[in-house]
Scaffold this motif. Structure first.
Motif, mmCIF file in Angstrom:
data_model
loop_
_atom_site.group_PDB
_atom_site.id
_atom_site.type_symbol
_atom_site.label_atom_id
_atom_site.label_comp_id
_atom_site.label_asym_id
_atom_site.label_seq_id
_atom_site.Cartn_x
_atom_site.Cartn_y
_atom_site.Cartn_z
ATOM 1 N N LEU A 261 -13.307 0.058 -4.012
ATOM 2 C CA LEU A 261 -12.243 -0.535 -4.828
ATOM 3 C C LEU A 261 -11.263 0.524 -5.313
ATOM 4 N N ALA A 262 -11.770 1.690 -5.689
ATOM 5 C CA ALA A 262 -10.889 2.756 -6.150
ATOM 6 C C ALA A 262 -9.949 3.203 -5.041
ATOM 7 N N ILE A 263 -10.458 3.286 -3.821
ATOM 8 C CA ILE A 263 -9.599 3.670 -2.699
ATOM 9 C C ILE A 263 -8.512 2.620 -2.490
ATOM 10 N N GLN A 264 -8.868 1.338 -2.603
ATOM 11 C CA GLN A 264 -7.855 0.290 -2.474
ATOM 12 C C GLN A 264 -6.766 0.452 -3.525
ATOM 13 N N TYR A 265 -7.174 0.684 -4.763
ATOM 14 C CA TYR A 265 -6.175 0.815 -5.830
ATOM 15 C C TYR A 265 -5.286 2.035 -5.581
ATOM 16 N N LEU A 266 -5.882 3.168 -5.251
ATOM 17 C CA LEU A 266 -5.109 4.388 -5.068
ATOM 18 C C LEU A 266 -4.187 4.291 -3.857
ATOM 19 N N ARG A 267 -4.558 3.492 -2.875
ATOM 20 C CA ARG A 267 -3.683 3.311 -1.721
ATOM 21 C C ARG A 267 -2.511 2.386 -2.024
ATOM 22 N N ARG A 268 -2.781 1.311 -2.786
ATOM 23 C CA ARG A 268 -1.796 0.245 -2.892
ATOM 24 C C ARG A 268 -1.024 0.224 -4.211
ATOM 25 N N PHE A 269 -1.631 0.719 -5.285
ATOM 26 C CA PHE A 269 -0.995 0.588 -6.591
ATOM 27 C C PHE A 269 -0.908 1.900 -7.354
ATOM 28 N N ARG A 270 -0.991 3.026 -6.664
ATOM 29 C CA ARG A 270 -0.992 4.292 -7.390
ATOM 30 C C ARG A 270 0.335 4.571 -8.082
ATOM 31 N N ARG A 271 1.394 3.853 -7.690
ATOM 32 C CA ARG A 271 2.689 4.028 -8.350
ATOM 33 C C ARG A 271 2.946 2.983 -9.429
ATOM 34 N N SER A 272 1.993 2.139 -9.684
ATOM 35 C CA SER A 272 2.136 1.130 -10.730
ATOM 36 C C SER A 272 2.417 1.796 -12.074
ATOM 37 N N VAL A 273 3.195 1.103 -12.906
ATOM 38 C CA VAL A 273 3.465 1.617 -14.245
ATOM 39 C C VAL A 273 2.167 1.778 -15.029
ATOM 40 N N TYR A 274 1.160 0.970 -14.699
ATOM 41 C CA TYR A 274 -0.115 1.032 -15.412
ATOM 42 C C TYR A 274 -1.118 1.961 -14.740
ATOM 43 N N ALA A 275 -0.700 2.718 -13.738
ATOM 44 C CA ALA A 275 -1.616 3.625 -13.048
ATOM 45 C C ALA A 275 -2.085 4.751 -13.960
ATOM 46 N N GLY A 276 -1.265 5.136 -14.954
ATOM 47 C CA GLY A 276 -1.680 6.174 -15.890
ATOM 48 C C GLY A 276 -2.905 5.741 -16.681
ATOM 49 N N ASN A 277 -2.893 4.493 -17.138
ATOM 50 C CA ASN A 277 -4.054 3.941 -17.835
ATOM 51 C C ASN A 277 -5.267 3.915 -16.915
#
Length: 450
Positions: A261-277
């Motif tokens: 799941l972490a790999i999915q998030y880092l691939r697809r949403f790492r630029r999300s405004v909430y990625a810092g959180n």
């Protein structure tokens, strides 16, 4: 209508242009057959385009075709009927489009969101009460409320008494959730299948139901997060569902699924405004891994972080190292700080941070006190942020106590430290320890816990 049969001379004349010189008994090659079929389709297409659905051309077209004239103009294509949507639906769609940009990393969209939320709320409150007799409008208002709009518009909607009875549970359950009445919210929303809801509401509802069940039924909560992601792919709803799912899985100790799941998030949403959180919480979750006793987990962490660019990877390693110090995970702090050093420019602030975290970890490592102490002494406070400068002062103070123990240290036996006691947080890290020798024993015990 013009047509060609396989016996048509036209067919043979076209095929003859493409067929190789061969005897009559030799079968044509597949390429020749394909070319012949393409020519045949091109010849038939104009005739078919003028036909009716029953395959018969109108009489006037036959007549015109027989005499070389032109038939009557084709009837204009009727546009598909499109149902007009109410204002609540259109306003909610506008909000969701803005939020999808936030998931892709638009800080401008994030800044505009609060203003848009206030504008939509005022518009919904001012609508004629009869607006809420339409179930579609009620569902749009619920979507708006759950997407960050809050309970005010829902309260106004319910006060009108115009909402259809079939929508009462949905509206009341959403309002109860937003007002913190979780038990009532579960009772109202549990019987509603998100898959029966409109596309804009379906994922949001599954996300809400998951939040209501995460403490009592974590497995069911994970299923609902999976459903939310399936119902709203590529949206802020999916981003939020995936972010929550990662930490539910981490608490359950499922390392394999956590990694996936972490790999999915880092691939697809790492630029999300909430990625810092996400990264802050992700770093905390990673400190659960014991990099000393289970070296295979190092490869797992590296696979996850290899999905992001080197600069962000360096920053994430620094977060992991700091969290490792705060939680008494010496090996985690040491491993992550060394990885960060390899990704930082030699004279940069990130490099100074990495040396600080590494030195603080080394002074409590067996046989490596001097190495850590010298690393800490070589640092310039001006190269560090304020919180890191305080950490440096605390680490140096503790290191001096180790080198010069207090006179009473031998007379009074040290109390047995609790293996589960966390290190002091942030600015007060290490300051409260009477001697780092005791902290070393505490951290040795902590690294053996799951």
């Amino acid at each position: 209508m013009i047509s060609f049969s396989w016996e048509s001379p036209a067919r043979f004349s076209r095929a003859a242009l493409l067929a190789p010189a061969a005897g009559p008994e030799k079968a044509p090659r597949p390429r020749v057959l394909a070319a012949s079929a393409l020519i045949l389709c091109l010849a038939i297409a104009p005739a078919n385009a003028a036909d009716h659905g029953d395959g018969h051309a109108p009489a006037e077209n036959h007549a015109a075709g027989d005499h070389g004239g032109h038939g009557a103009p084709a009837k204009p294509i009727e546009p598909l009927s499109v149902k007009a949507h109410g204002l609540p639906v259109e306003l909610t769609r506008t909000l969701q489009l803005l939020q999808d940009r936030i998931a892709r990393g638009s800080t401008q969209a994030h800044l505009a969101q609060r203003q848009l939320l206030g504008h939509i709320e005022q518009r919904l409150i001012a609508l004629d009460p009869e607006t809420w007799t339409d179930a579609e409008n009620v569902r749009a208002a619920v979507t708006f409320a759950l997407a960050g709009g809050g309970p005010t518009a829902l309260r106004a909607l319910l006060r009108t008494g115009k909402a259809p009875e079939a929508e009462q549970s949905l509206a009341l359950g959403a309002l109860a959730y937003l007002e913190g009445r979780e038990k009532e919210a579960r009772a109202k929303l549990a019987g509603i299948d998100p898959r029966t809801m409109p596309a804009g509401l379906a994922g949001q509802l599954a996300l809400t139901q998951s939040a209501l069940m995460v403490r009592e039924a974590p497995a069911k909560s994970l299923e609902l997060l999976d459903l939310a992601r399936l119902l709203a792919p590529g949206t802020l709803v999916e981003e939020g569902a995936l972010r929550r799912q990662i930490f539910v899985v981490a608490q359950g100790g499922d390392a394999r699924r956590f990694e996936a799941l972490a790999i999915q998030y880092l691939r697809r949403f790492r630029r999300s405004v909430y990625a810092g959180n996400f990264r802050q919480r992700f770093a905390g979750a990673l400190t659960r891994l014991d990099f000393d006793s289970d070296r295979t987990r190092i490869a797992s962490l590296e696979r996850m972080l290899d999905e992001i660019e080197p600069e962000s990877r360096r920053d994430l390693y620094l977060l992991v190292a700091r969290a490792g110090l705060e939680q008494g995970r010496r090996e985690t702090a040491l491993f992550a700080s060394e990885r960060a050093m390899g990704l930082a420019a030699p004279d940069s602030r990130p490099a100074a941070q990495a040396r600080l975290y590494r030195g603080a970890a080394l002074i409590v490592a067996d046989g490596r006190f001097e190495e850590g102490y010298e690393a800490l002494r070589s640092l310039d406070r001006a190269d560090l942020a304020a919180s890191d400068a305080e950490l440096l002062d605390s680490a140096l103070s503790a290191a001096r106590q180790i080198r010069t123990p207090a006179p009473s240290a031998e007379a009074a036996p040290a109390p047995t430290p609790s293996a589960s006691r966390p290190m002091p947080e942030s600015a007060s890290l290490l300051r409260a320890q009477e001697a780092l020798a005791r902290a070393e024993r505490a951290m040795d015990g902590a690294t053996g816990t799951p």
